[in-house]
Design an enzyme around this catalytic site. Sequence first.
Site, mmCIF file in Angstrom:
data_model
loop_
_atom_site.group_PDB
_atom_site.id
_atom_site.type_symbol
_atom_site.label_atom_id
_atom_site.label_comp_id
_atom_site.label_asym_id
_atom_site.label_seq_id
_atom_site.Cartn_x
_atom_site.Cartn_y
_atom_site.Cartn_z
ATOM 1 N N ASP A 156 -9.285 -0.345 -6.802
ATOM 2 C CA ASP A 156 -8.476 -0.805 -5.658
ATOM 3 C C ASP A 156 -7.986 -2.251 -5.678
ATOM 4 O O ASP A 156 -7.003 -2.441 -5.456
ATOM 5 C CB ASP A 156 -9.233 -0.411 -4.339
ATOM 6 C CG ASP A 156 -8.343 -0.640 -3.084
ATOM 7 O OD1 ASP A 156 -7.166 -0.280 -3.246
ATOM 8 O OD2 ASP A 156 -8.966 -0.655 -2.186
ATOM 9 N N HIS B 226 0.754 -1.301 0.035
ATOM 10 C CA HIS B 226 0.034 -0.236 0.128
ATOM 11 C C HIS B 226 0.744 1.039 -0.007
ATOM 12 O O HIS B 226 0.761 1.878 1.019
ATOM 13 C CB HIS B 226 -0.728 0.019 1.262
ATOM 14 C CG HIS B 226 -1.962 -1.047 1.074
ATOM 15 N ND1 HIS B 226 -1.935 -2.260 1.616
ATOM 16 C CD2 HIS B 226 -3.133 -0.948 0.624
ATOM 17 C CE1 HIS B 226 -2.943 -2.836 1.278
ATOM 18 N NE2 HIS B 226 -3.651 -2.337 0.773
ATOM 19 N N HIS C 34 -6.150 7.552 -2.033
ATOM 20 C CA HIS C 34 -7.007 6.628 -1.077
ATOM 21 C C HIS C 34 -6.384 5.915 0.070
ATOM 22 O O HIS C 34 -6.994 5.310 0.986
ATOM 23 C CB HIS C 34 -8.090 5.694 -1.843
ATOM 24 C CG HIS C 34 -7.105 4.468 -2.393
ATOM 25 N ND1 HIS C 34 -5.903 4.530 -3.609
ATOM 26 C CD2 HIS C 34 -7.310 3.303 -2.071
ATOM 27 C CE1 HIS C 34 -5.893 3.478 -3.743
ATOM 28 N NE2 HIS C 34 -6.343 2.540 -2.821
ATOM 29 N N ASP C 35 -5.034 5.670 -0.055
ATOM 30 C CA ASP C 35 -4.127 5.256 1.111
ATOM 31 C C ASP C 35 -2.954 5.927 1.500
ATOM 32 O O ASP C 35 -2.188 5.561 1.869
ATOM 33 C CB ASP C 35 -3.636 3.764 0.245
ATOM 34 C CG ASP C 35 -4.631 2.565 0.301
ATOM 35 O OD1 ASP C 35 -5.322 2.721 1.226
ATOM 36 O OD2 ASP C 35 -4.593 1.663 -0.641
#
Length: 862
Positions: A756, A605, A645-646
Amino acid sequence: MEGFPPESERMEAWLDDNVDFAHSYFVRKASREMVNAWFAERVHSIQPSREGSKALPEPLSSLPPSGPTEAPSSSPAPSTPTRKISASEFDRPLRPIVVKDAEGSLTFLSDTERVQMPPPASQKLGSGEGPDEGGGRGGDRCARLLELVRDVSSHLDLTALCHRIFLHTHELIAADRYSLFLVCEDSSNKKFLVSRLFDVAEGSTLEEASNSGIRLEWNKGIVGHVAATGQPLNIKNAYEDPRFNAEVDQITGYKTQSILCMPIKNHRDEVVGVAQAINKRCGENSTFTEQDEKDFSSYLAFSGIVLHNAQLYETSQLENRRNQVLLDLASLIFEEQQSLEVLLRKIAATILSFMQAQECTVFIADGETSNAFSNVFHMEYEELAGSMEFPNRDGDVSKINYMYAQYVKNTMEPLNIPDVTKDQRFPWTSENLDSPNYHVKSLLCTPIRNGKKDKVIGVCQLVNKMDEATGEVKAFNRNDEQFLEAFAVFCGLGIQNTQMYETVERAMAKQEVTLEVLSYHASAAEEETRALQVTAAATIPSAQSLRLQDFSFSDFDLSDAETTQATIRMFVDLKLVQNFQMKYKNLCQWILSVKKNYRKNVAYHNWRHAFNTSQCMFAILRSGGLQNNLSDLEMLALMIATLSHDLDHRGVNNSFIKRSDHPLAQLYCHSIMEHHHFDQCLMILNSPGSQILSGLSLDEYKTTLKMIEKAILATDLAVYMKRRAEFFELTKNSQFVWESDCHRDLLRSMLMTACDISAITKPWPVQKRIAELVATEFFEQGDKERRELNIEPIDLMNREKRDKIPSMQVSFIDAICTQLYETLASMSDSCSPLLEGCRKNRQNWKLLAEQGDEAGLLNGGL
């Protein structure tokens, strides 16, 4: 007599002729209900014009109508006092303000014990046994007596009531002077007598009669003796009685001859007052007769009940007034929530004024050290008239004795010392007696507790209670203790709230500084931004050359610099730069800042995952045919969300964050990391030089941020599992409506999840390599769970269960991926490569699971 048999008329006539028997029978046989019915029938029906009223003396008819609503101004209705109030006004045996409940905690709610009342003693109203009484005259006397009682029965104002009792007494026994004393108690339940009328003569007005207020000790003198024993005294020669005090006669020159002193009792046969008549005006030797005693006693029997009711009413008014004082204090305290120093000054000034003490000191406990105080505020009574500026108390504070406050803090109990020089509990009290600065005589100290009442956060100390009349120092009593304990409850809440406010303010200031520092270090370097800007201005590879529109795209052959250039290309090709007037410098700095805020030590991630997620979204919009169905704002929000988003992912999931009691878990109740990612996204978007949304209108800006937030939160698989059934049902039944905002929001959420997890759709060599990165990150979390949380990790994160990865991948594809990509392919055939790639990878994983070939998967690296 309608409704009664004929013989009832003869019986009534006989009773009229035998008044003594009728009266005696009524006294012996009448029930409470009958007496109440008699009063109820006559209290509003008897008119002054009746014959019985003609004998009333003139002053009585000039009084205002009776009733609680007609009370004179001397007893105003309960309200917030406008004048200065003193605690001594409430020095009565009122209900306790603060009590301890069954668990030992302080509370304002008390369970009042019900007192079993004995039956009232029978009273004979002029039994007719006196030598002067005949039948008709006894009846007239009885009727007159009852009418006098009726006249005072509805009075609740004590001053007016006592004056009417004086008028009626004068009519009954015709004495020269009258006095009326009421029994009072202080907060220590010590009884004494206070005159409501003293030495009042005929013709005295209400104002003249109510001016006196003499206090007599219990069981001293004639009045004190009658109050203590409850027995009447008829003294024919006052100077022959050793209990008589002739000082008043000597001062006034008045000669007291005879005295008739009667107790006034309530319905419980308790003495509530004493009435005294001096010097009978007529009769033999100006002495009071036996009939005077009977008439006086009969009248006072009813008057005692009326006086008791009036006292109860006065007590309720006083308690109401006391509650208003406490409410005023609470309001005053809770007005100030920002400065502890201002709050402490208000507390000290209010307590000093109300309690009439010479000094007030508020000690604030040190939360880190058990035997110390962090703040001390000291105020003296003389400062109340001064300016509101804070005085310099450093010199005085250094002379304060902290030992009493420390004692109260340790014991958590109030301390009341009437005379500190005689108290043997504290040896230091005798050490400084010769010091000129030592002036403490009486002291009252109480703990200030926190909201939960389980911790002392301060101590309030009062020194030297002042007598309002003489100005001399006296001891603090139980009434003072009660008020200070009640004050301390409100002070504790106010101090705790103010301390909390100051703590929050400091935390917010620290946070602001921290954010400023983080924003500086989280932003891309100026040189790096300039270099990317120069490259972007010269030439950026096309989407075709970078294969950005292919669903089979892989970033493994690109350098970090090429990934940032590819990101610019995606924004340019979607016309986001042109449509929203983005400055190239801002876009470059924002992209580099986003890349910088992904942690490099996280295996999967990281920035590369965010870039691949964004590329998949770009491919869906361009190659998947959804660009024409979504607005420019939606595409802008989705591209920003996929890249962000991460942000600041730590390589662990939400479950680990919760179990490890990480501070992030205290900020959010669900989707912990996703909320954190969004917060980081906002910070970068608002950082100077990275404000790529500055070209939007206010409404567009709010709408875009809301879509970004929902999109990032949608990447939590728990959120996806809750919402996907609705999406699948809409598309399956062809009920998806593009004009519906709710449907479009649902689609954006599904697209975020599809992008994702899009690594599952990549060509098999890419999928295997990504699976290695995911397994590495998961295994590191499993190792942390064993090491830090002392728990056994689940199979997905258990390094010892690595052989189960192929079967777990098959389960993941079946449970999470397949139906999502099938639904997207049904909406747009151009998205079918995602579904095809997912199915091919499932076949490969299934084959590995059947072969048990995890060595081929991991290349021996794990």
